[in-house]
Design a protein around this motif. Structure first.
Motif, PDB file in Angstrom:
ATOM      1  N   GLY A 116      25.397  84.763  67.288  1.00  0.00           N
ATOM      2  CA  GLY A 116      24.750  86.014  66.927  1.00  0.00           C
ATOM      3  C   GLY A 116      23.237  85.958  66.937  1.00  0.00           C
ATOM      4  N   LEU A 117      22.658  84.792  67.259  1.00  0.00           N
ATOM      5  CA  LEU A 117      21.209  84.647  67.295  1.00  0.00           C
ATOM      6  C   LEU A 117      20.644  85.227  68.592  1.00  0.00           C
ATOM      7  CD1 LEU A 117      20.904  80.928  66.074  1.00  0.00           C
ATOM      8  CD2 LEU A 117      20.584  83.002  64.707  1.00  0.00           C
ATOM      9  N   PRO A 118      19.349  85.570  68.604  1.00  0.00           N
ATOM     10  CA  PRO A 118      18.726  85.988  69.858  1.00  0.00           C
ATOM     11  C   PRO A 118      18.872  84.909  70.932  1.00  0.00           C
ATOM     12  CG  PRO A 118      17.275  86.423  67.996  1.00  0.00           C
ATOM     13  CD  PRO A 118      18.415  85.615  67.469  1.00  0.00           C
ATOM     14  N   GLU A 119      18.959  85.335  72.179  1.00  0.00           N
ATOM     15  CA  GLU A 119      19.245  84.418  73.282  1.00  0.00           C
ATOM     16  C   GLU A 119      18.271  83.257  73.336  1.00  0.00           C
ATOM     17  OE1 GLU A 119      20.786  82.558  76.624  1.00  0.00           O
ATOM     18  OE2 GLU A 119      21.685  84.050  75.273  1.00  0.00           O
ATOM     19  N   ARG A 120      16.977  83.531  73.223  1.00  0.00           N
ATOM     20  CA  ARG A 120      15.991  82.452  73.332  1.00  0.00           C
ATOM     21  C   ARG A 120      16.188  81.428  72.225  1.00  0.00           C
ATOM     22  NH1 ARG A 120       9.518  83.548  73.867  1.00  0.00           N
ATOM     23  NH2 ARG A 120       9.644  84.043  71.656  1.00  0.00           N
ATOM     24  N   LEU A 121      16.501  81.887  71.028  1.00  0.00           N
ATOM     25  CA  LEU A 121      16.721  80.956  69.925  1.00  0.00           C
ATOM     26  C   LEU A 121      18.025  80.192  70.118  1.00  0.00           C
ATOM     27  CD1 LEU A 121      15.821  79.763  67.265  1.00  0.00           C
ATOM     28  CD2 LEU A 121      16.806  81.742  66.079  1.00  0.00           C
ATOM     29  N   ARG A 122      19.061  80.829  70.661  1.00  0.00           N
ATOM     30  CA  ARG A 122      20.320  80.125  70.939  1.00  0.00           C
ATOM     31  C   ARG A 122      20.074  78.960  71.893  1.00  0.00           C
ATOM     32  NH1 ARG A 122      22.960  85.036  71.866  1.00  0.00           N
ATOM     33  NH2 ARG A 122      23.303  84.509  74.063  1.00  0.00           N
ATOM     34  N   GLN A 123      19.273  79.202  72.908  1.00  0.00           N
ATOM     35  CA  GLN A 123      18.989  78.128  73.857  1.00  0.00           C
ATOM     36  C   GLN A 123      18.221  76.994  73.191  1.00  0.00           C
ATOM     37  OE1 GLN A 123      16.995  79.875  77.226  1.00  0.00           O
ATOM     38  NE2 GLN A 123      18.743  81.150  77.792  1.00  0.00           N
ATOM     39  N   ALA A 124      17.278  77.341  72.315  1.00  0.00           N
ATOM     40  CA  ALA A 124      16.517  76.310  71.600  1.00  0.00           C
ATOM     41  C   ALA A 124      17.428  75.509  70.675  1.00  0.00           C
ATOM     42  CB  ALA A 124      15.381  76.959  70.816  1.00  0.00           C
ATOM     43  N   GLY A 266       7.592  78.480  69.054  1.00  0.00           N
ATOM     44  CA  GLY A 266       8.433  77.306  68.921  1.00  0.00           C
ATOM     45  C   GLY A 266       9.622  77.595  68.031  1.00  0.00           C
ATOM     46  N   ALA A 267      10.613  76.725  68.110  1.00  0.00           N
ATOM     47  CA  ALA A 267      11.816  76.849  67.277  1.00  0.00           C
ATOM     48  C   ALA A 267      12.042  75.539  66.539  1.00  0.00           C
ATOM     49  CB  ALA A 267      13.030  77.202  68.134  1.00  0.00           C
ATOM     50  N   ALA A 268      12.692  75.627  65.390  1.00  0.00           N
ATOM     51  CA  ALA A 268      13.020  74.437  64.604  1.00  0.00           C
ATOM     52  C   ALA A 268      14.289  74.707  63.827  1.00  0.00           C
ATOM     53  CB  ALA A 268      11.874  74.059  63.664  1.00  0.00           C
ATOM     54  N   GLY A 269      14.876  73.650  63.317  1.00  0.00           N
ATOM     55  CA  GLY A 269      16.079  73.823  62.520  1.00  0.00           C
ATOM     56  C   GLY A 269      16.410  72.584  61.723  1.00  0.00           C
TER      57      GLY A 269
END
Length: 304
Positions: A116-124, A266-269
């Protein structure tokens, strides 16, 4: 009224007080980010805490928090906040006097899935999950190629030592486009249900949305040569699931997601070693002239 790490009177990072309808904030020194101001992730987490304490359904689980840093958030200074609810969504702001310092939104309800996340964030998230079990060996990014203008180790998230109350997540390169840091949970990070307190997870995943760009040595050298730095502009968090403190190992990972002019994305988790994400974040950072007060040449040598 619900209690979290930011509003627990006994917490080292207590920030939020006041009663329903009259929130009052004061960011302690330990939550410093860049020198002289609060860490961006902690400031956005405070939006969530204020919202939960001033809701028609106090304690309703948050699934998303967004925040925009409008101006530096001072430390050890009295701040006000306001929140307005529309169903399960809230608009929140932290005020320095009458001027908004942080503005954002919160959403309550069932957590989103990765799908359910935005596509760019799913890829990250997929890039980070693929190397979440990699070892963090050798020198961290900050130590690989020391920058004479690298700020002092004050930041709660990335550089403040754990024995001084920080999370110390400086980033190790684990793939060409991914950094990682072991997350070491302290007893004070545990919530009443035995999970990692969500405000701590939020603060932990701020810095890596920006530090990941410094994994590119050429990028960091260009920035240093131009006497520039970068600073958090906005953060968008998704709280996917509670993180049990049951002995499992966690890592904070980050990956760059593009540069547009002076904006860095950028993305992080927060992940476990199996690649399961618990909290993920999209960050936008701004390239700025290096502030004089951040330059090490103008500061005493660090004692840490």
């Amino acid at each position: 009224m619900p209690v979290c790490a930011l509003c627990d009177p006994g917490s080292l990072v207590r920030t939020v007080g006041g009663g329903p309808g009259a929130p009052a904030l004061r960011f302690p020194e330990v939550l410093q980010g860049p020198k002289g101001r609060a860490q961006g992730g902690a400031a956005v987490a405070a939006l969530g805490c204020v919202a939960q304490r001033n809701s028609a359904a106090p304690g309703a689980p948050l699934r998303r928090i967004t925040g925009r840093l409008q101006r530096p958030v001072p430390l050890n200074a009295p701040l006000d906040a306001s929140v307005a609810w529309d169903g399960g969504n809230g608009s929140v702001q932290i005020l320095d006097g009458e001027v908004p310092a942080v503005t954002g939104t919160v959403e309550t309800g069932e957590p989103l899935t990765v799908q359910g996340l935005p596509e760019r964030l799913r890829q990250a998230v997929a890039r980070m999950a693929a190397v979440s079990g990699a070892e963090c060996q050798g020198k961290s990014i900050a130590d690989e190629d020391p920058d004479p203008n690298w700020p002092e180790p004050t930041c709660y998230g990335c550089s403040r030592p754990r024995d001084l109350g920080g999370l110390f997540l400086p980033g190790w390169r684990v793939a060409p486009d991914v950094i990682a840091s072991p997350f070491v949970a302290e007893a004070s990070h545990r919530d009443a249900e035995g999970h990692l307190a969500w405000p701590i997870a939020v603060a932990a995943t701020d810095c890596s949305t920006g530090i990941c760009f410094s994994a590119d040595r050429d990028f960091q050298k260009r920035l240093s040569a131009e006497d520039k730095a970068y600073i958090t502009g906005s953060l968008d968090y998704y709280l996917l699931r509670p993180a049990p403190l049951d002995g499992r190992a966690y890592r904070v990972l980050g990956t760059p997601d593009g540069i547009e002019g002076r904006k860095m994305f950028g993305a992080a988790g927060l992940f476990d070693e199996a690649g399961t994400p618990y909290v993920v974040c999209e960050g936008m950072w701004l390239v700025i002239p290096m502030p004089d007060e951040w330059k090490k040449s103008s500061q005493p040598a660090s004692k840490s």
